[in-house]
Design a protein around this motif. Structure first.
Motif, PDB file in Angstrom:
ATOM      1  N   MET A  87       0.890  -1.037  -0.458  1.00  0.00           N
ATOM      2  CA  MET A  87      -0.135   0.275  -0.194  1.00  0.00           C
ATOM      3  C   MET A  87       0.486   1.140   0.168  1.00  0.00           C
ATOM      4  N   TYR A  88       1.867   1.067   0.509  1.00  0.00           N
ATOM      5  CA  TYR A  88       2.636   2.557   1.319  1.00  0.00           C
ATOM      6  C   TYR A  88       3.390   2.177  -0.652  1.00  0.00           C
ATOM      7  N   ASP A  89       4.144   1.501  -0.863  1.00  0.00           N
ATOM      8  CA  ASP A  89       4.662   1.431  -2.222  1.00  0.00           C
ATOM      9  C   ASP A  89       3.363   2.014  -3.081  1.00  0.00           C
ATOM     10  N   THR A  90       2.097   1.824  -3.114  1.00  0.00           N
ATOM     11  CA  THR A  90       1.325   2.174  -4.394  1.00  0.00           C
ATOM     12  C   THR A  90       1.221   3.701  -4.469  1.00  0.00           C
ATOM     13  N   GLU A  91       1.254   4.037  -3.156  1.00  0.00           N
ATOM     14  CA  GLU A  91       0.829   5.244  -2.891  1.00  0.00           C
ATOM     15  C   GLU A  91       1.382   6.819  -3.894  1.00  0.00           C
ATOM     16  N   PRO A  92       2.460   6.512  -2.918  1.00  0.00           N
ATOM     17  CA  PRO A  92       3.615   7.550  -2.819  1.00  0.00           C
ATOM     18  C   PRO A  92       3.715   7.474  -4.954  1.00  0.00           C
ATOM     19  N   ASN A  93       3.695   6.284  -5.544  1.00  0.00           N
ATOM     20  CA  ASN A  93       3.702   6.499  -7.088  1.00  0.00           C
ATOM     21  C   ASN A  93       2.986   6.715  -7.693  1.00  0.00           C
ATOM     22  N   ALA A  94       2.058   6.588  -7.095  1.00  0.00           N
ATOM     23  CA  ALA A  94       0.281   7.159  -8.135  1.00  0.00           C
ATOM     24  C   ALA A  94       0.087   8.822  -8.182  1.00  0.00           C
ATOM     25  N   ALA A  95       0.962   9.416  -6.609  1.00  0.00           N
ATOM     26  CA  ALA A  95       0.891  10.837  -6.398  1.00  0.00           C
ATOM     27  C   ALA A  95       1.821  11.176  -7.216  1.00  0.00           C
ATOM     28  N   LEU A  96       2.888  10.775  -7.790  1.00  0.00           N
ATOM     29  CA  LEU A  96       3.835  11.109  -8.361  1.00  0.00           C
ATOM     30  C   LEU A  96       3.681  11.718  -9.631  1.00  0.00           C
ATOM     31  N   ALA A  97       2.868  10.644 -10.041  1.00  0.00           N
ATOM     32  CA  ALA A  97       2.544  10.324 -11.178  1.00  0.00           C
ATOM     33  C   ALA A  97       1.633  11.155 -11.420  1.00  0.00           C
ATOM     34  N   GLY A  98       0.886  11.456 -10.776  1.00  0.00           N
ATOM     35  CA  GLY A  98      -0.286  12.814 -10.953  1.00  0.00           C
ATOM     36  C   GLY A  98       0.760  14.117 -11.282  1.00  0.00           C
ATOM     37  N   LEU A  99       1.531  14.373  -9.998  1.00  0.00           N
ATOM     38  CA  LEU A  99       2.330  15.015 -10.149  1.00  0.00           C
ATOM     39  C   LEU A  99       3.555  15.203 -11.277  1.00  0.00           C
TER      40      LEU A  99
END
Length: 168
Positions: A87-99
């Motif tokens: 979960m913690y690996d997935t969340e920042p990568n999704a956020a970074l994709a948006g950024l």
């Protein structure tokens, strides 16, 4: 959590900023106070101020929690199982994709110049490597990070924090 610090920050957390007789706590609130007081890195219009605020909330909600928890785990300060790790690996990568997508259209996060939104987000992304998060899939984020580090007066925590304040 010591009583003398709890007078400064009722949450018993860092950071806390004293300005005159007032203590300001929570990173985003401190950034907003500094931007307003110093008239630097602030928004000039209601639209810019709102965008900055949105990004500060986004930064904590989508980026800071997973990055700081993964960093704490890699330092042995926090334990959690593989399910939480995923979960913690997935969340920042999704956020970074948006950024990444947003920075493909804009040089800075919330306005046409650096703001406290950039400062807040940089302050989290600075620790991505310690959280074992690879930023190379996000070239626009890396270019923004480089622009941010080139700003006049920029310093890393190691360069600007007093030795007793550093988390080694």
């Amino acid at each position: 959590k010591m009583p003398d610090y709890l007078v400064k920050n009722r949450y018993g957390q860092v950071p806390a900023l004293r300005d005159g007789q007032t203590y300001y706590v929570q990173s985003a609130a401190i950034l907003e106070h500094l931007a307003e007081s110093l008239k630097k890195f602030d928004g000039k219009t209601a639209f810019e101020k709102n965008r900055i605020r949105e990004w500060l909330f986004w930064q904590w909600d989508k980026l800071a929690i997973p990055i700081f928890r993964l960093r704490a785990r890699s330092r042995g300060l926090r334990q959690f199982g593989d399910e939480d790790r995923v979960m913690y690996d997935t969340e920042p990568n999704a956020a970074l994709a948006g950024l990444e997508q947003d920075l493909s259209k804009n040089e800075w996060i919330a306005a046409k110049k650096p703001t406290i939104a950039d400062i807040g987000i940089y302050g989290v992304l600075r620790y991505a490597a310690e959280a074992n998060i690879d930023l190379t899939p996000y070239p626009n984020v890396l270019a923004w990070k480089k622009r941010f580090e080139a700003l006049p007066g920029f310093g890393t925590p190691e360069q600007i924090l007093p030795m007793e304040s550093r988390l080694l």
